[in-house]
Design a protein around this motif. Sequence first.
Motif, PDB file in Angstrom:
ATOM      1  N   ARG A 176       0.808  -1.209   0.000  1.00 36.35           N
ATOM      2  CA  ARG A 176       0.000   0.000   0.000  1.00 36.35           C
ATOM      3  C   ARG A 176       0.849   1.270   0.000  1.00 36.35           C
ATOM      4  O   ARG A 176       0.347   2.359  -0.320  1.00 36.35           O
ATOM      5  CB  ARG A 176      -0.948  -0.007   1.204  1.00 36.35           C
ATOM      6  CG  ARG A 176      -2.063  -1.033   1.090  1.00 36.35           C
ATOM      7  CD  ARG A 176      -3.110  -0.834   2.170  1.00 36.35           C
ATOM      8  NE  ARG A 176      -2.628  -1.204   3.488  1.00 36.35           N
ATOM      9  CZ  ARG A 176      -2.731  -2.426   4.006  1.00 36.35           C
ATOM     10  NH1 ARG A 176      -3.293  -3.402   3.305  1.00 36.35           N
ATOM     11  NH2 ARG A 176      -2.281  -2.682   5.225  1.00 36.35           N
ATOM     12  N   ARG A 182      -2.240   1.975  -6.500  1.00 33.96           N
ATOM     13  CA  ARG A 182      -3.503   2.606  -6.900  1.00 33.96           C
ATOM     14  C   ARG A 182      -3.948   2.158  -8.286  1.00 33.96           C
ATOM     15  O   ARG A 182      -5.050   2.500  -8.723  1.00 33.96           O
ATOM     16  CB  ARG A 182      -3.365   4.122  -6.860  1.00 33.96           C
ATOM     17  CG  ARG A 182      -2.403   4.698  -7.904  1.00 33.96           C
ATOM     18  CD  ARG A 182      -2.231   6.203  -7.750  1.00 33.96           C
ATOM     19  NE  ARG A 182      -1.544   6.535  -6.507  1.00 33.96           N
ATOM     20  CZ  ARG A 182      -1.296   7.784  -6.119  1.00 33.96           C
ATOM     21  NH1 ARG A 182      -1.675   8.790  -6.883  1.00 33.96           N
ATOM     22  NH2 ARG A 182      -0.668   8.019  -4.989  1.00 33.96           N
ATOM     23  N   PHE A 183      -3.120   1.370  -8.980  1.00 38.33           N
ATOM     24  CA  PHE A 183      -3.458   0.940 -10.330  1.00 38.33           C
ATOM     25  C   PHE A 183      -3.646  -0.575 -10.424  1.00 38.33           C
ATOM     26  O   PHE A 183      -3.566  -1.141 -11.501  1.00 38.33           O
ATOM     27  CB  PHE A 183      -2.367   1.394 -11.315  1.00 38.33           C
ATOM     28  CG  PHE A 183      -2.103   2.872 -11.285  1.00 38.33           C
ATOM     29  CD1 PHE A 183      -2.967   3.744 -11.923  1.00 38.33           C
ATOM     30  CD2 PHE A 183      -1.016   3.380 -10.602  1.00 38.33           C
ATOM     31  CE1 PHE A 183      -2.738   5.115 -11.892  1.00 38.33           C
ATOM     32  CE2 PHE A 183      -0.780   4.746 -10.559  1.00 38.33           C
ATOM     33  CZ  PHE A 183      -1.653   5.617 -11.202  1.00 38.33           C
ATOM     34  N   SER A 185      -6.214  -2.322 -10.308  1.00 43.89           N
ATOM     35  CA  SER A 185      -7.379  -2.740 -11.085  1.00 43.89           C
ATOM     36  C   SER A 185      -7.113  -2.719 -12.588  1.00 43.89           C
ATOM     37  O   SER A 185      -7.953  -3.182 -13.366  1.00 43.89           O
ATOM     38  CB  SER A 185      -8.575  -1.835 -10.771  1.00 43.89           C
ATOM     39  OG  SER A 185      -8.287  -0.486 -11.126  1.00 43.89           O
ATOM     40  N   ASN A 216       3.826  13.076   1.533  1.00 45.19           N
ATOM     41  CA  ASN A 216       3.704  12.235   0.348  1.00 45.19           C
ATOM     42  C   ASN A 216       5.009  11.494   0.114  1.00 45.19           C
ATOM     43  O   ASN A 216       5.945  12.034  -0.478  1.00 45.19           O
ATOM     44  CB  ASN A 216       3.334  13.094  -0.866  1.00 45.19           C
ATOM     45  CG  ASN A 216       3.032  12.252  -2.096  1.00 45.19           C
ATOM     46  OD1 ASN A 216       3.256  11.044  -2.098  1.00 45.19           O
ATOM     47  ND2 ASN A 216       2.514  12.889  -3.129  1.00 45.19           N
ATOM     48  N   HIS A 218       5.633   9.273  -1.920  1.00 45.92           N
ATOM     49  CA  HIS A 218       5.865   8.938  -3.321  1.00 45.92           C
ATOM     50  C   HIS A 218       6.747   9.983  -4.005  1.00 45.92           C
ATOM     51  O   HIS A 218       7.211   9.752  -5.128  1.00 45.92           O
ATOM     52  CB  HIS A 218       4.543   8.835  -4.088  1.00 45.92           C
ATOM     53  CG  HIS A 218       3.568   7.858  -3.508  1.00 45.92           C
ATOM     54  ND1 HIS A 218       3.929   6.565  -3.163  1.00 45.92           N
ATOM     55  CD2 HIS A 218       2.251   7.977  -3.215  1.00 45.92           C
ATOM     56  CE1 HIS A 218       2.861   5.946  -2.686  1.00 45.92           C
ATOM     57  NE2 HIS A 218       1.851   6.775  -2.698  1.00 45.92           N
TER      58      HIS A 218
END
Length: 330
Positions: A176, A182-183, A185, A216, A218
């Motif tokens: 996570r 987040r991708f 799917s 953040n 990332h």
Amino acid sequence: PVPAYSWRRTLCGFAGNRWQCWEQYVRDSVPGIDWATFRDDVLRYNPHLNADGRVFQASKCYMLPAPEPRPRARLVTQTDSEGRFAFALPLAGSGVELRVELDDFQPVLLPLVVNQDMVQPITLIPDQPNRSGTMRSDHPHYARLLPLHQRVIDAALFLLGDDRQTFDALPPDMQRMCFGARFLSDPNHRHFKDIVCADGVALALRAAGYPLWPGNTHRADYFHPARAGGRVEEINDPRAAQPGDVLVFGHGDRNGVAGHVALYVGPFSGTDRSGRSYNPAERADVVEASMVFAARNGGLAGTGVVGANLQQCLSQRRGYGWVRLVRLRT
């Protein structure tokens, strides 16, 4: 139908072996699971346990089973001769855990939410005792380093390899932390399971027990001394670099936005989980994510977590205008 439990509980601060964990946290509180199942599955859900000799570390977090009140069932199929498989699920929005097992290959555990027809490629990795390959630290004083520094070395070397393989080897809480989570799917998205440069640094530091602060993670700028709010200090003499120090790269003004980060861990060698080999002559001592790397056939194979050399990073600056070496205050 399957037993009413799922691997969704997070355990932190525990030190001990698998039996002690079973006795203290699982045996009397999770109906439907036996010792043999827990003993094997806890390694599948927590692959970083293997790197620590299958012993829980108080500085790390783990996934454990917990009672599951929602009804659950198991669907089983086998692939055809080309490796193709298919499931038909009764409801859109089904939450599933895809589990793939084949002799002589590492098992795959992949949580999915299926909202519509989809295709899910699966890459099987040949089984080997150490899921991080055969990477090893060549730090001349490894045995005398602080445990914090030993842990950050081990955590960083565990990340080396192709993004998707490394992502699959991470425990769910670490997955996570990755930008590519987040991708999930969309397996065809270019950021599917992507581990960006700042992810690689944050993952290793978090696994080792370094304090991370709100922000953040990332973004490379997260570690910039101008934005870290006194949580890092700049190291002006690279000869004083120690495992866990962060290289921060950027263009323009040195206080401008950072564009890339990497992690110094000291010399290492071996073969990562993707089959890339590092020999001592390469003098690899930095681990960095989101870099294009050479495949075994001589071509370029997407992005991955790779090794680099500190002196080259400092002199060539990875194509950026400046580089700063910083250390987290612990």
